[in-house]
Design a protein around this motif. Sequence first.
Motif, PDB file in Angstrom:
ATOM      1  N   ALA A 290       0.844  -1.195   0.000  1.00 42.73           N
ATOM      2  CA  ALA A 290       0.000   0.000   0.000  1.00 42.73           C
ATOM      3  C   ALA A 290       0.879   1.244   0.000  1.00 42.73           C
ATOM      4  CB  ALA A 290      -0.927   0.019   1.214  1.00 42.73           C
ATOM      5  N   ALA A 291       0.280   2.326  -0.465  1.00 42.64           N
ATOM      6  CA  ALA A 291       0.930   3.631  -0.437  1.00 42.64           C
ATOM      7  C   ALA A 291       0.139   4.541   0.492  1.00 42.64           C
ATOM      8  CB  ALA A 291       0.987   4.218  -1.848  1.00 42.64           C
ATOM      9  N   HIS A 292       0.794   5.558   0.979  1.00 38.53           N
ATOM     10  CA  HIS A 292       0.100   6.567   1.776  1.00 38.53           C
ATOM     11  C   HIS A 292       0.900   7.862   1.707  1.00 38.53           C
ATOM     12  CE1 HIS A 292       2.329   5.888   5.898  1.00 38.53           C
ATOM     13  NE2 HIS A 292       3.132   5.671   4.891  1.00 38.53           N
ATOM     14  N   ALA A 293       0.288   8.903   2.209  1.00 37.50           N
ATOM     15  CA  ALA A 293       0.950  10.201   2.354  1.00 37.50           C
ATOM     16  C   ALA A 293       0.466  10.802   3.660  1.00 37.50           C
ATOM     17  CB  ALA A 293       0.607  11.115   1.174  1.00 37.50           C
ATOM     18  N   LEU A 294       1.363  11.450   4.372  1.00 34.58           N
ATOM     19  CA  LEU A 294       1.016  12.042   5.665  1.00 34.58           C
ATOM     20  C   LEU A 294       0.861  13.548   5.491  1.00 34.58           C
ATOM     21  CD1 LEU A 294       3.408   9.978   7.964  1.00 34.58           C
ATOM     22  CD2 LEU A 294       1.044   9.482   7.293  1.00 34.58           C
TER      23      LEU A 294
ATOM     24  N   GLY B 110       8.390  15.882   7.013  1.00 29.96           N
ATOM     25  CA  GLY B 110       9.480  15.081   6.472  1.00 29.96           C
ATOM     26  C   GLY B 110       9.098  14.470   5.146  1.00 29.96           C
ATOM     27  N   PRO B 111       9.925  13.580   4.625  1.00 31.43           N
ATOM     28  CA  PRO B 111       9.681  13.012   3.300  1.00 31.43           C
ATOM     29  C   PRO B 111       8.398  12.186   3.204  1.00 31.43           C
ATOM     30  CG  PRO B 111      11.593  11.966   4.334  1.00 31.43           C
ATOM     31  CD  PRO B 111      11.185  13.117   5.203  1.00 31.43           C
ATOM     32  N   CYS B 112       7.849  11.746   4.319  1.00 32.42           N
ATOM     33  CA  CYS B 112       6.621  10.941   4.285  1.00 32.42           C
ATOM     34  C   CYS B 112       5.379  11.766   3.945  1.00 32.42           C
ATOM     35  CB  CYS B 112       6.420  10.206   5.603  1.00 32.42           C
ATOM     36  SG  CYS B 112       7.660   8.915   5.846  1.00 32.42           S
ATOM     37  N   LYS B 113       5.561  13.080   3.746  1.00 36.30           N
ATOM     38  CA  LYS B 113       4.428  13.888   3.303  1.00 36.30           C
ATOM     39  C   LYS B 113       4.093  13.586   1.843  1.00 36.30           C
ATOM     40  CE  LYS B 113       7.299  17.828   2.090  1.00 36.30           C
ATOM     41  NZ  LYS B 113       7.767  19.134   2.511  1.00 36.30           N
ATOM     42  N   SER B 114       5.055  13.044   1.102  1.00 32.54           N
ATOM     43  CA  SER B 114       4.836  12.662  -0.288  1.00 32.54           C
ATOM     44  C   SER B 114       4.274  11.242  -0.358  1.00 32.54           C
ATOM     45  CB  SER B 114       6.153  12.700  -1.060  1.00 32.54           C
ATOM     46  OG  SER B 114       6.690  13.999  -1.052  1.00 32.54           O
ATOM     47  N   ILE B 115       3.542  10.971  -1.406  1.00 38.14           N
ATOM     48  CA  ILE B 115       3.019   9.623  -1.595  1.00 38.14           C
ATOM     49  C   ILE B 115       4.195   8.663  -1.727  1.00 38.14           C
ATOM     50  CG2 ILE B 115       1.750   8.096  -3.149  1.00 38.14           C
ATOM     51  CD1 ILE B 115      -0.043  10.523  -3.833  1.00 38.14           C
TER      52      ILE B 115
ATOM     53  N   ILE C  83      -3.690   5.058   0.648  1.00 40.29           N
ATOM     54  CA  ILE C  83      -4.413   5.373   1.882  1.00 40.29           C
ATOM     55  C   ILE C  83      -4.205   6.846   2.198  1.00 40.29           C
ATOM     56  CG2 ILE C  83      -4.795   4.740   4.286  1.00 40.29           C
ATOM     57  CD1 ILE C  83      -3.077   2.156   3.603  1.00 40.29           C
ATOM     58  N   LEU C  84      -5.313   7.583   2.240  1.00 44.80           N
ATOM     59  CA  LEU C  84      -5.248   9.018   2.504  1.00 44.80           C
ATOM     60  C   LEU C  84      -6.308   9.417   3.516  1.00 44.80           C
ATOM     61  CD1 LEU C  84      -4.920  10.404  -1.142  1.00 44.80           C
ATOM     62  CD2 LEU C  84      -3.096  10.213   0.573  1.00 44.80           C
ATOM     63  N   SER C  85      -5.991  10.453   4.278  1.00 44.36           N
ATOM     64  CA  SER C  85      -6.953  11.035   5.208  1.00 44.36           C
ATOM     65  C   SER C  85      -8.044  11.763   4.432  1.00 44.36           C
ATOM     66  CB  SER C  85      -6.235  12.015   6.134  1.00 44.36           C
ATOM     67  OG  SER C  85      -7.170  12.706   6.917  1.00 44.36           O
ATOM     68  N   LYS C  86      -9.267  11.678   4.937  1.00 40.71           N
ATOM     69  CA  LYS C  86     -10.397  12.360   4.292  1.00 40.71           C
ATOM     70  C   LYS C  86     -10.227  13.874   4.267  1.00 40.71           C
ATOM     71  CE  LYS C  86     -13.850   8.827   5.085  1.00 40.71           C
ATOM     72  NZ  LYS C  86     -15.039   8.430   5.840  1.00 40.71           N
ATOM     73  N   ASP C  87      -9.344  14.413   5.093  1.00 41.91           N
ATOM     74  CA  ASP C  87      -9.141  15.866   5.090  1.00 41.91           C
ATOM     75  C   ASP C  87      -8.029  16.293   4.133  1.00 41.91           C
ATOM     76  OD1 ASP C  87      -6.846  15.166   6.481  1.00 41.91           O
ATOM     77  OD2 ASP C  87      -7.278  16.400   8.227  1.00 41.91           O
ATOM     78  N   TYR C  88      -7.620  15.402   3.249  1.00 37.88           N
ATOM     79  CA  TYR C  88      -6.636  15.747   2.222  1.00 37.88           C
ATOM     80  C   TYR C  88      -7.204  16.892   1.388  1.00 37.88           C
ATOM     81  CZ  TYR C  88      -2.306  14.371  -0.027  1.00 37.88           C
ATOM     82  OH  TYR C  88      -1.008  14.331  -0.454  1.00 37.88           O
TER      83      TYR C  88
ATOM     84  N   ASP D  58     -10.493   8.330   8.290  1.00 41.27           N
ATOM     85  CA  ASP D  58     -10.814   9.479   9.143  1.00 41.27           C
ATOM     86  C   ASP D  58      -9.633   9.912  10.014  1.00 41.27           C
ATOM     87  OD1 ASP D  58     -13.497   9.632   8.293  1.00 41.27           O
ATOM     88  OD2 ASP D  58     -14.085   8.074   9.711  1.00 41.27           O
ATOM     89  N   TYR D  59      -8.440   9.529   9.651  1.00 37.79           N
ATOM     90  CA  TYR D  59      -7.264   9.788  10.479  1.00 37.79           C
ATOM     91  C   TYR D  59      -6.028   9.915   9.595  1.00 37.79           C
ATOM     92  CZ  TYR D  59      -7.186   4.723   9.705  1.00 37.79           C
ATOM     93  OH  TYR D  59      -7.228   3.474   9.125  1.00 37.79           O
TER      94      TYR D  59
END
Length: 149
Positions: free
Chosen positions: A14-18, A23-28, A78-83, A102-103
């Motif tokens: 899976a992929a995600h973005a924060l 840091g670098p985890c803000k990118s997909i 996987i992305l937060s609904k507030d993206y 939701d998180y």
Amino acid sequence: MTKIRITKEFRFEAAHALRGYDGPCKSIHGHSYKLTVTVAGTPVRDTESPKVGMVMDFGDLKEMIEANIIDSFDHALILSKDYPIEDAQKIREIFCNIVWVDYQPTSENLLVDFSNKIIQLLPEGIKLYSLQLRETANSFAEWFADDNY
């Protein structure tokens, strides 16, 4: 009564973005996740039961986790609904399997989500004991029932 724990391991990509991360985890980016599920209970004592001696059939546990977690999250973004909505529209055009949560989709929050789902699905007398979610070979989060009841 003897209590026994049984454990089943699952893997998914899976992929995600924060969102908002510094840091670098803000990118997909993606991970080869490994989910370890441990449940506890008393083995079946009824000698007439085909499951005598089992806490829970490993096949039943596998089916439950795959149908309610793995099938949804495997090869998903996987992305937060507030993206941000403008970014979300662009992302929908590129990715066909997006799981909106939701998180913030950290390993820790994924474990909370997974634990809530699994607890609702387990048969009577079987308790979720622990979960472990590995993002990489040397980074993981853990959830233990004793810490949460």
